[in-house]
Scaffold this motif. Structure first.
Motif, PDB file in Angstrom:
ATOM      1  N   SER A   9       9.961  -6.640 -36.991  1.00 51.44           N
ATOM      2  CA  SER A   9      10.362  -6.903 -35.098  1.00 51.44           C
ATOM      3  C   SER A   9      12.175  -6.671 -35.344  1.00 51.44           C
ATOM      4  O   SER A   9      12.956  -6.231 -36.255  1.00 51.44           O
ATOM      5  N   GLY A  10      11.855  -6.345 -33.979  1.00 56.40           N
ATOM      6  CA  GLY A  10      13.419  -5.872 -33.641  1.00 56.40           C
ATOM      7  C   GLY A  10      13.304  -5.549 -32.289  1.00 56.40           C
ATOM      8  O   GLY A  10      12.540  -5.192 -31.525  1.00 56.40           O
ATOM      9  N   LYS A  11      14.452  -5.088 -32.076  1.00 57.90           N
ATOM     10  CA  LYS A  11      14.769  -5.136 -30.300  1.00 57.90           C
ATOM     11  C   LYS A  11      13.589  -4.445 -29.158  1.00 57.90           C
ATOM     12  O   LYS A  11      13.956  -2.826 -29.989  1.00 57.90           O
ATOM     13  N   ILE A  12      13.192  -4.026 -28.794  1.00 55.88           N
ATOM     14  CA  ILE A  12      12.196  -3.128 -28.252  1.00 55.88           C
ATOM     15  C   ILE A  12      11.997  -2.698 -26.465  1.00 55.88           C
ATOM     16  O   ILE A  12      13.061  -1.494 -26.254  1.00 55.88           O
ATOM     17  N   THR A  13      12.606  -4.111 -25.487  1.00 56.28           N
ATOM     18  CA  THR A  13      13.033  -3.739 -24.438  1.00 56.28           C
ATOM     19  C   THR A  13      14.795  -3.346 -24.040  1.00 56.28           C
ATOM     20  O   THR A  13      15.553  -3.351 -25.348  1.00 56.28           O
ATOM     21  N   GLY A  14      14.331  -2.453 -23.572  1.00 50.18           N
ATOM     22  CA  GLY A  14      16.552  -1.313 -23.391  1.00 50.18           C
ATOM     23  C   GLY A  14      16.288   0.096 -24.383  1.00 50.18           C
ATOM     24  O   GLY A  14      17.310   0.180 -23.956  1.00 50.18           O
ATOM     25  N   VAL A  21      12.521   4.652 -33.722  1.00 50.20           N
ATOM     26  CA  VAL A  21      12.796   3.540 -34.654  1.00 50.20           C
ATOM     27  C   VAL A  21      11.704   2.647 -35.781  1.00 50.20           C
ATOM     28  O   VAL A  21      12.195   2.344 -36.736  1.00 50.20           O
ATOM     29  N   PHE A  22      10.888   2.245 -34.868  1.00 50.57           N
ATOM     30  CA  PHE A  22       9.696   1.088 -35.277  1.00 50.57           C
ATOM     31  C   PHE A  22       8.905   1.379 -36.405  1.00 50.57           C
ATOM     32  O   PHE A  22       7.844   1.760 -37.175  1.00 50.57           O
TER      33      PHE A  22
END
Length: 70
Positions: A9-14, A21-22
């Motif tokens: 789980s982590g930031k994707i949008t933007g 990274v993923f």
């Protein structure tokens, strides 16, 4: 260590480099012997709502969540 099914789980949008990274975290966790669900690998054919439905279903099959910074 026990093998676990892990959801990343982590930031994707933007983020322009979210896939890299993923992918790096997926590789790290896989090398530790875990099975990893990487949401950054979804095809672009789904809406945001559909992605969320898919992710929640995938999450229900995982033992734990790896929460990335951000």
């Amino acid at each position: 260590m026990d093998k676990k099914n892990i959801y990343i789980s982590g930031k994707i949008t933007g983020l322009d480099n979210y896939a890299e990274v993923f992918e790096k975290k997926e590789k790290e966790l896989t090398e530790q012997g875990h099975l990893v669900f990487n949401p950054a690998k979804h095809p672009d054919m789904f809406s945001w709502q559909q992605f969320m439905e898919l992710d929640l279903k995938a999450l229900s099959f995982c033992d734990s969540i790896y929460m990335m910074k951000g």
